[in-house]
Design a protein around this motif. Structure first.
Motif, short mmCIF file in Angstrom:
data_model
loop_
_atom_site.label_atom_id
_atom_site.label_comp_id
_atom_site.label_asym_id
_atom_site.label_seq_id
_atom_site.Cartn_x
_atom_site.Cartn_y
_atom_site.Cartn_z
N LYS A 143 73.03 115.92 78.35
CA LYS A 143 74.02 116.39 79.32
C LYS A 143 74.70 115.20 79.97
O LYS A 143 74.07 114.23 80.39
CB LYS A 143 73.35 117.26 80.38
N GLY A 144 76.03 115.28 80.08
CA GLY A 144 76.79 114.21 80.71
C GLY A 144 78.25 114.32 80.35
O GLY A 144 78.69 115.28 79.70
N ASP A 145 79.04 113.32 80.78
CA ASP A 145 80.49 113.35 80.58
C ASP A 145 80.98 112.37 79.53
O ASP A 145 82.18 112.28 79.27
CB ASP A 145 81.21 113.08 81.90
N ARG A 146 80.07 111.62 78.92
CA ARG A 146 80.49 110.69 77.88
C ARG A 146 80.86 111.46 76.60
O ARG A 146 80.54 112.64 76.45
CB ARG A 146 79.41 109.66 77.61
N ALA A 147 81.50 110.75 75.67
CA ALA A 147 82.09 111.41 74.51
C ALA A 147 81.10 112.27 73.73
O ALA A 147 81.42 113.39 73.32
CB ALA A 147 82.72 110.36 73.59
N ALA A 148 79.91 111.77 73.48
CA ALA A 148 78.94 112.48 72.64
C ALA A 148 78.02 113.39 73.45
O ALA A 148 77.09 113.97 72.90
CB ALA A 148 78.10 111.48 71.85
N GLU A 149 78.27 113.52 74.76
CA GLU A 149 77.42 114.33 75.62
C GLU A 149 78.07 115.69 75.91
O GLU A 149 79.26 115.89 75.64
CB GLU A 149 77.12 113.58 76.91
N ARG A 159 78.43 119.32 78.58
CA ARG A 159 78.29 119.87 79.92
C ARG A 159 77.77 121.29 79.87
O ARG A 159 76.88 121.67 80.61
CB ARG A 159 79.64 119.81 80.65
N LYS A 175 83.45 121.36 79.32
CA LYS A 175 84.05 120.09 78.95
C LYS A 175 85.44 120.29 78.35
O LYS A 175 86.23 119.36 78.26
CB LYS A 175 83.13 119.36 77.96
N ASP A 232 86.09 121.09 75.17
CA ASP A 232 86.11 120.32 73.93
C ASP A 232 85.26 121.01 72.87
O ASP A 232 84.45 121.90 73.16
CB ASP A 232 85.56 118.91 74.18
N TRP A 284 76.85 112.54 65.59
CA TRP A 284 78.11 112.80 66.27
C TRP A 284 79.22 111.94 65.68
O TRP A 284 79.06 110.75 65.46
CB TRP A 284 77.97 112.50 67.75
N SER A 320 85.53 114.52 68.39
CA SER A 320 85.82 115.79 69.05
C SER A 320 87.20 116.26 68.63
O SER A 320 88.08 115.47 68.27
CB SER A 320 85.75 115.65 70.57
#
Length: 439
Positions: free
Chosen positions: A54-60, A62, A82, A84, A94, A97
Motif C-alpha cells: 500500500k502506498g502512492d508510488r508507481a508500483a504500489e 491504494r 489511485k 489507475d 510490475w 500502468s
C-alpha cells in the motif's frame, strides 16, 4: 454443499468439490486438482499469490479492486482510489500502468478492465462515464461520457466483451445496457430481456455461447438471457439470501460465480440457473479471503484471479476447461431448453443422472407452482402440496430433492416430485436454520 472448517489445500479441494458438484482429487499442493465431471472435466490448482504494497508510488496500490489475466499472460489490476490500472507481466513483475499511457495521465475511477480476442484492453471509468481502450501498449481512444443522448451514460457500472468483441456496458442509472462495437459505435440499447425489464443493471457478464447475465441491484437478483434478447431464467434475491453482489463472472461452460458482499462468499450457479454450492474463505489461503472484491476468469490462460482488498493480495487459481468448440457444438441442454418459448420456469435444483440409468431431473417453479422437468425441459411431474410454501432452500440429490419452505418444514421429494418425508426444519431463536442434512 459442505461447510469448510479451515483453509488448507485439502479444504480448498473440498470447497471446489462443493462448487462443481463433483469429486476433486487432492494431489500435492503444486499439482493440479482433477475435477472429474464426464465430458466437462475441469482441472484446477492453487496458483501464485501476488502480495501488494500500500502506498502512492508507481508500483504500489491504494485500493485494489479487480484484476484480469489476458491471453499473453499479463495481469491488469484496477485501483479505484489511485485512478489507475497496474500492469504486471506473466511472472507477476510490475511493468507499468495504463494511466501513464493516457494523455491525461489518469483514468478517473476504473472499476473494470476487460480484453477482447484481438488483445485490446478496455477500462470502464465510472467517474467520467467513459470507456478507454488500449492496444500494443498504447492509448487507443475513449468514448461516451455523461449525457442523455443514446450511447451516453447516467452511470457506468460495469462492462463485458462478447465472442464478437462487442462491448456491453451497464447503466444502472438509466436502467439499460448499451452495446458498442470495438471502436465505440453504439450498436443497440438493451432495456431488458423478453418480458423482463432491467431496473438497475449493475454487473454484467457474457459467456462464449452468447449467454448474457445481468445483476439487477434493484431486483437484487441475476437475470439470464442471450445476446438476441431472449429471457432464460432469474436467480432471485431469495436464493442470494438478500445479499448484494460485488462481482459476477461466467466460465466457458456457462457456470456463474457470484461474489457476495457477505464474508467473501462465492455462490456457484449452474448454466440452468440452479445453485451448485458455495466457496468460502479465510485470509491468506486459496479458498478463503478477508474481503473479496473481484473474481475474473481467463479460459485461454487457464486462470481464475481473485482480489482480496483487505489483505492486499491477488490469488491466481490455475484452471483448465474442456475444448470450447466441442462445448459450443453441444451447449448445455439445460441452458438451451429454458430459451424455448413454451417453458417459463425457474430452475431451483438439479437431481443428476446416475450410473443406474436414472435421468437428470430439474425441480422448477413456474406460474402454476413447483414442477419436475427432464433434461430437455419437458414437464414430467409436479409437486402436490395442500399449500405451496415459498421455497427458501432447495437442493438436488441422487434420490431427488430437498425443499425447505417458508413454513419451516423440510420436505424430501422423489425424482418425480412425490413427497417422501415432511419434517419440521430446525430453528434457532425463531429464525429458520439450515438443516444439518443439507450441509
Amino acid at each position: 454443499m459442505r461447510t469448510i472448517p479451515a483453509a488448507t489445500p485439502r479444504t480448498f479441494a473440498r470447497a471446489l468439490s462443493a462448487a462443481l458438484g463433483c469429486a476433486v482429487l487432492l494431489l500435492p499442493f503444486a499439482t493440479p486438482l482433477a475435477a472429474q465431471q464426464g465430458d466437462d472435466a475441469v482441472r484446477l490448482a492453487p496458483g501464485r499469490v501476488l502480495t501488494l504494497v500500500k502506498g502512492d508510488r508507481a508500483a504500489e496500490v491504494r485500493e485494489p479492486f479487480r484484476a484480469i489475466v489476458v491471453d499473453d499472460g499479463r495481469l491488469f489490476l484496477t485501483d479505484t482510489k489511485k485512478g489507475d490500472v497496474l500492469w504486471f507481466d506473466e511472472n507477476l513483475v510490475w511493468k507499468g500502468s495504463l494511466a501513464a499511457l493516457h494523455p491525461a495521465r489518469a483514468l478517473g475511477s476504473p472499476i473494470r478492465t476487460v480484453a477482447d480476442s484481438r488483445g485490446r484492453i478496455y477500462v470502464a471509468d465510472s467517474d467520467n462515464r467513459r470507456i478507454h481502450w488500449f492496444a500494443d501498449d498504447q492509448f487507443g481512444g475513449s468514448w461516451s461520457g455523461r449525457g442523455d443522448d443514446p450511447g451516453r451514460f447516467d452511470s457506468l457500472d460495469d462492462i463485458a466483451v462478447d465472442a464478437d468483441d462487442m462491448v456491453w456496458a451497464a447503466d444502472a442509472g438509466r436502467g439499460v445496457v448499451n452495446v458498442f462495437t470495438p471502436d465505440g459505435l453504439l450498436e443497440r440499447v438493451v432495456p431488458g430481456f423478453a418480458g423482463v425489464a432491467f431496473r438497475k443493471p449493475a454487473l454484467i457478464a457474457v459467456d462464449p455461447a452468447g449467454g448474457v447475465y445481468v445483476y439487477d441491484a434493484d431486483r437484487k437478483g441475476v437475470i439470464a438471457g442471450d445476446r438476441h434478447g431472449a429471457y432464460r431464467w432469474t436467480f432471485d434475491s431469495v436464493q442470494l439470501g438478500g445479499k448484494k453482489l460485488v462481482d459476477l463472472q461466467v466460465d466457458p461452460t456457462g457456470t456463474l460465480f457470484l461474489v457476495l458482499d457477505d464474508k467473501s462468499r462465492v455462490v456457484v450457479v449452474s448454466p440452468s440457473g440452479a445453485k451448485r454450492g458455495e466457496l468460502f474463505g479465510t485470509s491468506g489461503q486459496p479458498a478463503r479471503y478477508e474481503r473479496l472484491t473481484g473474481l475474473s476468469i481467463s479460459a485461454s490462460r487457464g486462470a481464475m484471479t481473485a482480489v482480496d482488498q483487505k489483505d492486499l493480495l491477488v490469488q491466481q487459481i490455475r484452471a483448465e476447461w474442456p475444448d470450447q468448440e466441442a462445448f459450443l457444438e453441444a451447449a448445455p441442454r439445460a441452458f438451451q431448453s429454458l430459451a424455448v418459448d413454451t417453458i417459463e420456469a425457474q430452475v431451483l435444483a438439479v437431481a443428476p443422472a446416475d450410473a443406474t440409468g436414472a435421468e437428470e431431473r430439474w425441480l422448477a417453479r413456474d406460474a402454476g407452482g413447483l414442477v419436475i422437468l427432464d433434461s430437455t425441459g419437458e414437464r414430467v411431474g409436479e409437486v402436490v402440496l395442500a399449500e405451496l410454501p415459498r421455497p427458501l432452500v432447495t437442493m438436488g440429490t441422487a434420490d431427488g430433492f430437498v425443499l425447505v419452505g417458508a413454513d419451516r418444514r423440510m420436505r424430501v421429494l422423489s425424482r418425480d416430485g412425490a413427497v417422501v418425508t415432511s419434517l419440521p426444519a430446525a430453528t434457532a431463536g425463531g429464525e429458520l436454520k439450515r438443516p444439518e442434512a443439507m450441509a
